[in-house]
Design an enzyme around this catalytic site. Sequence first.
Site, PDB file in Angstrom:
ATOM      1  N   SER A 149       0.796  -1.241   0.000  1.00 10.56           N
ATOM      2  CA  SER A 149       0.000   0.000   0.000  1.00 10.56           C
ATOM      3  C   SER A 149       0.822   1.281   0.000  1.00 10.56           C
ATOM      4  O   SER A 149       0.262   2.359  -0.167  1.00 10.56           O
ATOM      5  CB  SER A 149      -0.946   0.029   1.191  1.00 10.56           C
ATOM      6  OG  SER A 149      -2.049  -0.783   0.921  1.00 10.56           O
ATOM      7  N   LYS A 171       0.385   3.403  -2.925  1.00 11.91           N
ATOM      8  CA  LYS A 171      -0.756   4.328  -3.020  1.00 11.91           C
ATOM      9  C   LYS A 171      -0.290   5.788  -3.007  1.00 11.91           C
ATOM     10  O   LYS A 171      -0.951   6.662  -3.559  1.00 11.91           O
ATOM     11  CB  LYS A 171      -1.763   4.036  -1.889  1.00 11.91           C
ATOM     12  CG  LYS A 171      -2.446   2.648  -2.031  1.00 11.91           C
ATOM     13  CD  LYS A 171      -3.313   2.312  -0.829  1.00 11.91           C
ATOM     14  CE  LYS A 171      -4.250   1.128  -0.983  1.00 11.91           C
ATOM     15  NZ  LYS A 171      -3.723  -0.197  -0.900  1.00 11.91           N
ATOM     16  N   TYR A 230      -3.803  -2.415 -10.287  1.00 11.38           N
ATOM     17  CA  TYR A 230      -3.644  -2.160  -8.842  1.00 11.38           C
ATOM     18  C   TYR A 230      -2.746  -3.229  -8.188  1.00 11.38           C
ATOM     19  O   TYR A 230      -1.832  -2.911  -7.419  1.00 11.38           O
ATOM     20  CB  TYR A 230      -5.031  -2.115  -8.186  1.00 11.38           C
ATOM     21  CG  TYR A 230      -5.003  -2.157  -6.677  1.00 11.38           C
ATOM     22  CD1 TYR A 230      -4.689  -1.023  -5.933  1.00 11.38           C
ATOM     23  CD2 TYR A 230      -5.281  -3.342  -5.991  1.00 11.38           C
ATOM     24  CE1 TYR A 230      -4.649  -1.071  -4.541  1.00 11.38           C
ATOM     25  CE2 TYR A 230      -5.245  -3.399  -4.611  1.00 11.38           C
ATOM     26  CZ  TYR A 230      -4.928  -2.265  -3.897  1.00 11.38           C
ATOM     27  OH  TYR A 230      -4.885  -2.315  -2.522  1.00 11.38           O
ATOM     28  N   TYR A 281      -4.607   3.623   8.079  1.00 15.55           N
ATOM     29  CA  TYR A 281      -5.982   3.092   8.208  1.00 15.55           C
ATOM     30  C   TYR A 281      -6.593   3.483   9.554  1.00 15.55           C
ATOM     31  O   TYR A 281      -6.476   4.628   9.959  1.00 15.55           O
ATOM     32  CB  TYR A 281      -6.002   1.560   7.998  1.00 15.55           C
ATOM     33  CG  TYR A 281      -5.111   1.161   6.866  1.00 15.55           C
ATOM     34  CD1 TYR A 281      -5.434   1.543   5.567  1.00 15.55           C
ATOM     35  CD2 TYR A 281      -3.928   0.460   7.062  1.00 15.55           C
ATOM     36  CE1 TYR A 281      -4.605   1.220   4.509  1.00 15.55           C
ATOM     37  CE2 TYR A 281      -3.096   0.131   6.007  1.00 15.55           C
ATOM     38  CZ  TYR A 281      -3.440   0.519   4.738  1.00 15.55           C
ATOM     39  OH  TYR A 281      -2.626   0.207   3.705  1.00 15.55           O
ATOM     40  N   VAL A 331       1.100  -3.734   3.752  1.00 19.66           N
ATOM     41  CA  VAL A 331       1.063  -5.057   4.405  1.00 19.66           C
ATOM     42  C   VAL A 331       2.319  -5.902   4.162  1.00 19.66           C
ATOM     43  O   VAL A 331       2.453  -6.978   4.731  1.00 19.66           O
ATOM     44  CB  VAL A 331      -0.182  -5.917   4.047  1.00 19.66           C
ATOM     45  CG1 VAL A 331      -1.438  -5.396   4.679  1.00 19.66           C
ATOM     46  CG2 VAL A 331      -0.316  -6.130   2.574  1.00 19.66           C
TER      47      VAL A 331
HETATM   48  N1  GLN Z   1      -2.242  -5.325  -1.995  1.00 21.88           N
HETATM   49  C1  GLN Z   1      -2.811  -5.180  -0.687  1.00 21.88           C
HETATM   50  C2  GLN Z   1      -4.317  -5.335  -0.761  1.00 21.88           C
HETATM   51  O1  GLN Z   1      -4.890  -4.781  -1.639  1.00 21.88           O
HETATM   52  C3  GLN Z   1      -2.437  -3.853  -0.128  1.00 21.88           C
HETATM   53  C4  GLN Z   1      -2.999  -3.616   1.246  1.00 21.88           C
HETATM   54  C5  GLN Z   1      -2.040  -2.977   2.184  1.00 21.88           C
HETATM   55  O2  GLN Z   1      -0.834  -2.911   1.963  1.00 21.88           O
HETATM   56  N2  GLN Z   1      -2.557  -2.555   3.312  1.00 21.88           N
HETATM   57  O3  GLN Z   1      -4.931  -5.974   0.041  1.00 21.88           O
END
Ligand code: GLN
Length: 317
Positions: A67, A70, A194, A245, A263
């Site tokens: 993420s 992003k 994505y 988050y 993650v």
């Molecule tokens: N690729 C992961 C997902 O879409 C990214 C989520 C994350 O890093 N929090 O679930």
Amino acid sequence: MAAPVTLQGIIQDIVDEMRAAPDRGKVATYIPSLAKVDPARFGMAVYTVDGECHAGGDDEVGFSIQSISKVFSLTLALGKAGDQLWERVGREPSGTAFNSIVQLEAERGIPRNPFINAGAIVVTDVNLAGHPPREAIGELVQLVRYLAEDESIAINEEVARSEERTGERNRALAHFMKSYGVLRHAPDLVLGTYFHACAIEMTCRQLAAAGRYLMLDGRHPGGGRTISSIRARRILSLMLTCGHYDASGDIAFRVGIPAKSGVGGGILAIVPGRASIAVWSPGLNANGNSQLGSLALERLAEATGWSLFNPGRLSDR
Ligand code: GLN
């Protein structure tokens, strides 16, 4: 006389503490490729505004940025759509998990912010406009290479395929938003792009290098501007309010530095005008953020005095 406190010394102390830490959190398993990563890993790299890089631990081992991508996707989308982006994605903290669907129905398919999965899927849809899919992901990788000044940065295709096979929750989010007309492209196309963005692999050194434009108020370290000052400020504001988050408030409280987690266990944190920081430890806490990565940032903020709220320098302490 005590030895002077140096940034390299502070990093080494943090690396030593984290190497020995008993509670390392749990490596993400819902993306099978990530489950194979060794939880004993810990790395950290800090670029300071004078161009120096201080690093320690596993700072040269590649990991899945997940993420954290992003931040770069948002940077690209703001360049394409400008403020019109905010008609399709909000900028409020969600207070829910990274992959939550609950708000989407009440808010007619508009995600709360670009740093939760639903929001990043919309941002990816924006980045696909006018491109065949391969070009859209290529453009993002090019941006990251340009920011880090490192052409070796690439996507880990195995991680992308692994997530593609198990990404039912993201599929649900994308189809749900498509039903509200928030996505313009086919959900599978958006998701493929994505998943590949999430599967970009970088080391702590590369990630800290890529974050320098945010430390430099939108300027590229090699000269010239990557994004306007106001966009850099807005991205940093979103990192502070939404970057972790439903734990974003807790991280702002503990660390006080805008930061974005993934993650894969990485975190990119920016001290405006001062430092671009990357930490990586694959074990996650209950909110899906790196357990030791968060603690390491807290230690770094304590030891340096760096925060958004304290203009003092390391040498002033
Ligand atoms: N690729 C992961 C997902 O879409 C990214 C989520 C994350 O890093 N929090 O679930």
